[in-house]
Design a protein around this motif. Structure first.
Motif, short mmCIF file in Angstrom:
data_model
loop_
_atom_site.label_atom_id
_atom_site.label_comp_id
_atom_site.label_asym_id
_atom_site.label_seq_id
_atom_site.Cartn_x
_atom_site.Cartn_y
_atom_site.Cartn_z
N ALA A 16 0.93 -1.28 -0.06
CA ALA A 16 -0.03 -0.04 0.03
C ALA A 16 1.03 1.12 -0.05
CB ALA A 16 -0.83 0.10 1.04
N GLU A 17 1.83 1.34 0.88
CA GLU A 17 2.57 2.43 1.17
C GLU A 17 3.48 2.75 -0.29
OE1 GLU A 17 6.00 4.48 4.09
OE2 GLU A 17 5.76 2.23 3.93
N ILE A 18 4.20 1.57 -0.91
CA ILE A 18 4.99 1.72 -1.86
C ILE A 18 4.10 2.17 -3.23
CG2 ILE A 18 6.77 0.68 -3.34
CD1 ILE A 18 7.55 -0.78 -0.86
N GLY A 19 3.12 1.23 -3.31
CA GLY A 19 2.06 1.45 -4.39
C GLY A 19 1.68 2.88 -4.79
N GLY A 20 1.06 3.35 -3.34
CA GLY A 20 0.43 4.68 -3.43
C GLY A 20 1.50 5.41 -3.87
N CYS A 21 2.65 5.60 -3.32
CA CYS A 21 3.82 6.54 -3.78
C CYS A 21 4.11 6.45 -5.04
CB CYS A 21 5.10 6.39 -3.11
SG CYS A 21 4.88 6.87 -1.44
N TRP A 22 4.03 5.11 -5.70
CA TRP A 22 4.12 4.90 -7.06
C TRP A 22 3.27 5.31 -8.28
CZ3 TRP A 22 2.46 2.02 -11.11
CH2 TRP A 22 3.12 1.59 -12.05
N LEU A 23 2.01 5.42 -7.49
CA LEU A 23 0.83 5.79 -8.16
C LEU A 23 0.80 7.45 -8.47
CD1 LEU A 23 -2.12 3.73 -7.07
CD2 LEU A 23 -1.02 3.76 -9.33
N ILE A 24 1.38 8.05 -7.48
CA ILE A 24 1.62 9.44 -7.22
C ILE A 24 2.85 9.92 -8.36
CG2 ILE A 24 2.19 11.52 -5.89
CD1 ILE A 24 0.55 10.04 -3.69
N TRP A 25 3.87 9.12 -8.22
CA TRP A 25 4.89 9.39 -9.04
C TRP A 25 4.87 9.45 -10.48
CZ3 TRP A 25 10.41 10.35 -7.63
CH2 TRP A 25 11.07 10.33 -8.64
N GLN A 26 3.94 8.08 -10.84
CA GLN A 26 3.54 8.01 -12.19
C GLN A 26 2.70 9.11 -12.66
OE1 GLN A 26 4.33 5.30 -14.20
NE2 GLN A 26 5.76 5.19 -12.60
N VAL A 28 2.53 12.34 -11.17
CA VAL A 28 3.43 13.73 -11.43
C VAL A 28 4.44 13.72 -12.22
CG1 VAL A 28 4.52 15.09 -10.06
CG2 VAL A 28 2.59 14.25 -9.31
N ARG A 29 5.31 12.57 -12.02
CA ARG A 29 6.70 12.54 -12.61
C ARG A 29 6.73 11.83 -14.24
NH1 ARG A 29 11.26 13.51 -9.46
NH2 ARG A 29 12.32 13.28 -11.47
N GLU A 30 5.75 10.91 -14.64
CA GLU A 30 5.77 10.35 -15.67
C GLU A 30 4.64 10.91 -16.73
OE1 GLU A 30 8.35 8.52 -16.37
OE2 GLU A 30 9.15 8.54 -14.56
N SER A 31 3.89 12.01 -16.38
CA SER A 31 2.98 12.73 -16.92
C SER A 31 1.82 11.64 -17.25
CB SER A 31 3.48 13.14 -18.41
OG SER A 31 4.21 14.18 -18.13
N ARG A 32 1.43 10.61 -16.34
CA ARG A 32 0.33 9.80 -16.48
C ARG A 32 -0.75 10.62 -16.06
NH1 ARG A 32 1.92 4.25 -16.43
NH2 ARG A 32 -0.12 4.18 -16.91
N PRO A 33 -2.11 9.78 -16.23
CA PRO A 33 -3.29 10.49 -15.76
C PRO A 33 -3.36 11.18 -14.49
CG PRO A 33 -3.91 8.71 -16.89
CD PRO A 33 -2.52 8.72 -16.88
N TRP A 34 -4.07 12.25 -14.06
CA TRP A 34 -3.99 12.84 -12.90
C TRP A 34 -4.56 11.79 -11.85
CZ3 TRP A 34 -8.63 13.18 -10.59
CH2 TRP A 34 -9.96 13.11 -11.41
#
Length: 110
Positions: A16-26, A28-34
């Motif tokens: 949950a922690e890593i996945g949540g951070c990864w989703l935000i990273w995707q 913000v940083r990888e220009s994926r959907p908001w």
């Protein structure tokens, strides 16, 4: 049984922690959907509740142990989802962190 429950909670909370951070990273940083960032925020909130379910009532000890799980889990996540290949130093550091988790959570008490 308490140790097995604790280990299972650590594993689920790490996802949950890593996945949540990864989703935000995707988002913000990888220009994926908001909406991925929004989903990441919800998942990170779930992590907070999972951490509170640990059998130990010592917040500092539990959170310190999660830090070690987070280090090792992050390397596993990066390998699975980002093609990361850890070095020997990465693996040694993760092993030391997991040993620390074992001592913090299950070692002798004063």
């Amino acid at each position: 049984m308490t140790v097995l429950r604790s280990v299972a909670l650590f594993a689920v909370a790490a996802v949950a922690e890593i996945g949540g951070c990864w989703l935000i990273w995707q988002s913000v940083r990888e220009s994926r959907p908001w909406w991925l960032a929004g989903l990441g925020i919800v998942v990170l909130g779930g992590y907070g509740f999972l951490a509170a379910l640990q059998p130990s009532s010592d917040f500092g000890r539990v959170l310190a142990a999660y830090g070690g799980v987070f280090v090792a889990g992050s390397l596993l996540w990066a390998m699975a989802f980002d093609g990361f290949r850890p070095t020997r130093a990465d693996l040694l550091g993760a092993t030391i962190c997991l040993a620390g988790v074992a001592v913090i959570m299950y070692g002798p008490r004063r």
